[in-house]
Write an enzyme that holds these catalytic residues in place. Structure first.
Site, PDB file in Angstrom:
ATOM      1  N   LYS A   1      14.995  52.305 -42.548  1.00  0.00           N
ATOM      2  CA  LYS A   1      16.453  52.681 -42.767  1.00  0.00           C
ATOM      3  C   LYS A   1      17.382  51.811 -42.179  1.00  0.00           C
ATOM      4  O   LYS A   1      18.735  51.528 -42.269  1.00  0.00           O
ATOM      5  CB  LYS A   1      16.565  54.212 -42.482  1.00  0.00           C
ATOM      6  CG  LYS A   1      16.222  54.269 -40.974  1.00  0.00           C
ATOM      7  CD  LYS A   1      16.474  56.035 -40.586  1.00  0.00           C
ATOM      8  CE  LYS A   1      15.698  56.249 -39.233  1.00  0.00           C
ATOM      9  NZ  LYS A   1      14.395  56.191 -39.285  1.00  0.00           N
TER      10      LYS A   1
ATOM     11  N   HIS B   1      11.099  61.365 -30.943  1.00  0.00           N
ATOM     12  CA  HIS B   1      12.333  60.446 -30.787  1.00  0.00           C
ATOM     13  C   HIS B   1      13.298  60.906 -30.018  1.00  0.00           C
ATOM     14  O   HIS B   1      14.033  61.755 -30.303  1.00  0.00           O
ATOM     15  CB  HIS B   1      12.782  60.392 -32.474  1.00  0.00           C
ATOM     16  CG  HIS B   1      13.498  58.951 -32.793  1.00  0.00           C
ATOM     17  ND1 HIS B   1      14.420  58.431 -31.875  1.00  0.00           N
ATOM     18  CD2 HIS B   1      13.250  57.992 -33.611  1.00  0.00           C
ATOM     19  CE1 HIS B   1      14.862  57.462 -32.398  1.00  0.00           C
ATOM     20  NE2 HIS B   1      14.031  57.031 -33.476  1.00  0.00           N
TER      21      HIS B   1
ATOM     22  N   GLY C   1      14.380  54.044 -30.574  1.00  0.00           N
ATOM     23  CA  GLY C   1      15.393  54.067 -29.621  1.00  0.00           C
ATOM     24  C   GLY C   1      15.332  52.745 -28.684  1.00  0.00           C
ATOM     25  O   GLY C   1      16.234  52.614 -27.814  1.00  0.00           O
TER      26      GLY C   1
ATOM     27  N   GLU D   1       8.570  53.213 -33.535  1.00  0.00           N
ATOM     28  CA  GLU D   1       9.306  53.116 -34.852  1.00  0.00           C
ATOM     29  C   GLU D   1      10.716  52.468 -34.440  1.00  0.00           C
ATOM     30  O   GLU D   1      11.763  52.881 -34.384  1.00  0.00           O
ATOM     31  CB  GLU D   1       9.873  54.574 -35.398  1.00  0.00           C
ATOM     32  CG  GLU D   1       8.809  55.534 -35.801  1.00  0.00           C
ATOM     33  CD  GLU D   1       9.096  56.883 -36.142  1.00  0.00           C
ATOM     34  OE1 GLU D   1      10.566  57.070 -35.978  1.00  0.00           O
ATOM     35  OE2 GLU D   1       8.129  57.807 -36.549  1.00  0.00           O
TER      36      GLU D   1
END
Length: 823
Positions: free
Chosen positions: A453, A581, A622, A661
């Site tokens: 994304k 997350h 992050g 991620e």
């Protein structure tokens, strides 16, 4: 025979008294052959002991203990070690010894048994006290002159080089000469570690105590005994401190030498003769570091003989020890088909730049230059690490220089050659590769699953797939973009905790089983549409200062987790692990550590419920590359590494797959955005009677700059004169309200000593909200000039719209900033 030589860093100075003992060794390895077939079957082992003693005396050292087996002899010396094989001899000496004086005596003794030298390798680190070294050892150039005298006739002469940054303490001096006539020996792999600034408690073990600490005690207490547990050890403790050890195992040896004094503490470790199938290099390095805990260390890996890349095993994979970052890596091919690769490492303290170590064999990194066109071929996705561009379209990436000026020159030429008016992106593939190296070096346990994304550019995805990344997808479209590259299903996680039924069905068809959930309703959906799914319970772990907090929408509260695990068990859905997350663009390094701590509690909670052992931990995103707004990556990696070792130790949790991620970490820095100035206006502000210049550009808040609203980004910009420099473009104009700057400026001239003016930058739409920057200083520009926005890869074109008919830039050009890629 001329020597091929890269100048050394030392300048010879008068020898002065050393303030401490010199730990760095000089190492000489000479291989022999029997051209006439008359040699003694024992080879060099037949050299009489008195001749060996004479040779060592010339080098200013003596034998203190010995250990042999059926294949070679080893000797611990007063100044390091000696190994005598039938056709090879290795001498290591430290302090101020004069190793090169042993060469003529060695050659003479070998000639008496009909042996001739066919290969020589000489190596050493940079001395701690170079001025204390006698001539010629303070100057590598002079050492090479002596080596060439004895071995320069081999092949086309020797090759000498200084590896790593010559201005630093840890660099590597190596000379190799090899005959083209003598048959190649069997393959030999050698690893040498040089460690400085040892942990004081570790170094203290190598002092004799009032009650006498023996060499055997030191070997056992330090952990040295466990480094190569099946080897036979000969150890020696010096008085009052210091330690040496040789070990033998079959045809392989290892050796350790330790100078524990504070201020110049040093330890070296060497292995030679172990095959990659016998010894896992990464594990060995970790064990060695556990013994000494140095602040700085280096590794030299070298090959000789009939070595092949396909046989290199773990010795052909970059070494990334936990708690350290690689600060430099160099590789050279040497005479005789041998390779040397040299890495330097420093303990992570936060904020250090890192690079990914090179592999031992360049062949391991090479991939086909025609890209990754096979949709389902696993071979087409074989990971590589350095400089290869997996471009799926024709044309490739242009290699340019590494500076902003080089980038601007590329952009200007692209504008002038195409006459384009539309804004466009430039993706630097070298930045993606560099960031991949940094990640793998700093967090080797955490496999990156790129968050699509953030930026779904197909070439970026292709590049990351080729590097070996996994992918975090959140929709059917993102899933299709990744599966079209042939990415294996196990390297994809559907990380949207609340999915549309049709998207779940699509994941099931693609064989993607990993997905996240944070609600009971999602479990029922998965049971209906994808019963084979392996789910990760996403729990809430907020960094309240993150650029984009996510906990308000996603993540189960702690008091909900037990019930959710019970529901999964009742439905028969496999719970593979947990996920969290902390928020996009994290600001608190402790948030990651707290999340990992909580994750371990959930692992234990699931076990208490009788669920099968979890095998996956997703620490989310992050992460920010250097220069971005957020916590420093090195600091985050350090805290994550410590937290993982505490709560998911390798010894007991080795089967747990750990993924992250990252999105902006890989994308933000890699993209630059070029936009056209198509309107300008000069106004005077009443306060201070100041002149303000207003510019209109062809991208804005509703396009790429949506990151200002949704991602809370901070933009920077630089001017790129095109029309005002005489270059012109299809968007150029001489409108009456456009102020013109000098036309005699060269295309590539930097904007130095140019008057700057307070400026406002508007986007192209009719909305007053479409203001990109309201207080920026720029040189006076005119219509047809351009602006360049760096660091525009994260949540820019992926979240843009076509409001007012102005589309998000759809063109991206690809470059490789820096050196040409190694193919």
């Amino acid at each position: 025979m001329g020597v091929s030589f890269i100048p050394a860093d030392e300048v010879m100075e008068p020898v002065v008294a050393s303030p401490g003992f010199e730990g760095f060794e000089k190492r000489l390895e000479v291989e022999f052959w029997d051209p006439l077939g008359f040699a003694n079957p024992s080879g060099l082992r037949a050299i009489p002991r008195n001749e060996i003693d004479t040779m060592l005396s010339a080098a200013e050292c003596t034998i203190v203990s010995a250990l042999s087996n059926s294949q070679f002899d080893s000797y611990v010396l007063s100044e390091s070690s000696l190994f005598v094989y039938p056709s090879k001899i290795v001498i290591k000496t430290c302090g101020t010894t004069q190793l090169l004086k042993a060469i003529p005596l060695l050659l003479k003794s070998a000639s008496f048994i009909s042996l001739e030298a066919c290969r020589c390798k000489y190596s050493r680190g940079t001395f701690i006290f170079p001025s204390a070294q006698p001539s010629p050892y303070g100057n590598f150039n002079e050492e090479v002159v002596i080596l060439e005298k004895y071995f320069g006739h081999l092949g086309n002469g020797g090759k000498a080089c200084v590896m790593s940054d010559a201005s630093k303490m840890h660099n590597w001096h190596v000379y190799v000469a090899a005959s083209e006539v003598a048959p190649l020996s069997s393959e030999t792999y050698t690893m040498e570690m040089c460690m400085t600034q040892l942990d004081r408690s570790s170094a203290a073990l190598f002092y004799k105590s009032p009650f006498y600490r023996s060499a055997a005690d030191m070997t056992l207490l330090s952990g040295i005994r466990n480094l190569l547990p099946h080897s036979e050890i000969c150890d020696f403790a010096f008085d009052p401190c210091g330690y040496s050890m040789n070990s033998v195992e079959g045809n392989a040896h290892s050796t350790i030498h330790i100078t524990p004094e504070d201020g110049f503490s040093y330890a070296s470790f060497e292995t030679m003769g172990y095959s990659p199938s016998m010894l896992d290099l990464g594990s060995l390095v970790d064990r060695v570091l556990g013994c000494f805990k140095p602040a700085v260390f280096s590794i030299s890996l070298s090959t000789a003989g009939l070595c092949h890349s396909q046989d290199a095993g773990s010795w052909g994979v970059p070494v990334c020890p936990r708690g350290y970052v690689c600060s430099g890596t160099t590789r050279h091919e040497m005479p005789g088909g041998s390779f040397v690769v040299y890495h330097t490492y420093t303990r992570i303290l936060g904020g250090d730049s890192t690079v990914m170590p090179l592999a031992l064999f360049p062949a391991l990194e090479k991939v086909a230059s025609n890209g990754y066109k096979s949709k389902n071929s696993e071979a087409s996705l074989k990971p590589f690490l350095y400089g290869v561009q997996p471009l799926r379209e024709s044309g490739g990436a242009e290699v340019i220089g590494p500076t902003a000026r080089d980038m601007d020159s590329f952009i200007r030429k692209k504008i002038q050659s195409t006459g384009r008016e539309d804004a466009f992106y430039v993706l630097d593939l070298a930045t993606v590769t560099r960031l991949w190296k940094i990640w793998k070096s700093a967090m080797p346990r955490v496999h990156p699953f790129y968050a699509v994304k953030c930026n779904p550019d197909p070439q970026l995805l292709s590049m990351l797939a080729a590097l070996g990344a996994g992918f975090d997808v959140a929709s059917k479209a993102e899933l299709e973009a990744v599966t079209q590259l042939g990415v294996a299903p196990r390297n994809i996680i559907f990380a949207n905790p609340c999915k549309l039924p049709s998207h779940i069905t699509e994941a099931a068809k693609a064989g993607v089983v990993y997905t996240t959930f944070d609600s009971e309703g999602e479990l029922y959906k998965l049971k209906k549409y994808h019963p084979q799914a392996e789910v990760l319970l996403r729990f809430r772990a907020d960094d309240t200062g993150a650029r984009c907090p996510l906990g308000v929408k996603y993540g189960a509260e702690w008091d909900e987790c037990y019930h959710l695990l019970e529901v999964a068990k009742t439905l028969g859905i496999k719970v593979a692990g947990v996920a969290f997350h902390v928020g996009s663009g994290a600001s608190d390094v402790n948030a990651f550590a707290e999340g990992i701590k909580a994750a371990r509690k959930l692992f234990d909670m699931a076990e208490s419920l009788g669920l099968p052992r979890m095998t996956m931990l997703d620490i989310g995103g992050g992460f920010v590359s250097d220069g971005g707004a957020g916590v420093k990556f090195a600091a985050a990696a350090y805290e994550i590494g410590n937290a993982l070792e505490e709560h998911f130790p390798r010894e007991t949790m080795a089967d747990v797959r750990i993924i992250g991620e990252p999105g902006r970490f890989f994308a933000e820095e890699a993209f630059s955005l070029a936009v056209l100035v198509f309107g300008c206006r000069v106004r005077r502000r009443e306060e201070g009677n100041k002149t303000v210049v207003e510019y209109w550009i062809n991208d804005g808040i509703y396009g790429s700059m949506n990151c200002l609203l949704y991602d809370h980004a901070t933009l920077s910009v630089r001017a790129l004169p095109v029309a005002s420099s005489g270059g012109g473009s299809s968007g150029s104009s001489s409108g009456s309200d456009c102020e013109s700057s000098s036309e005699d400026e060269e295309d590539d001239a930097p904007l130095l000593d140019v008057e700057l003016h307070p400026s406002i930058i508007f986007g192209p739409t009719c909305d007053g909200l479409d203001t990109v920057l309201s207080d920026v200083w720029l040189p006076r520009l005119q219509c047809g000039d351009w602006l360049v926005f760096p660091r525009m890869g994260a949540y820019t074109k992926s979240a843009g719209s076509s409001f007012n008919g102005f589309a998000v830039p759809d063109a991206t050009f690809y470059v490789h900033c820096g050196a040409a890629p190694e193919m």
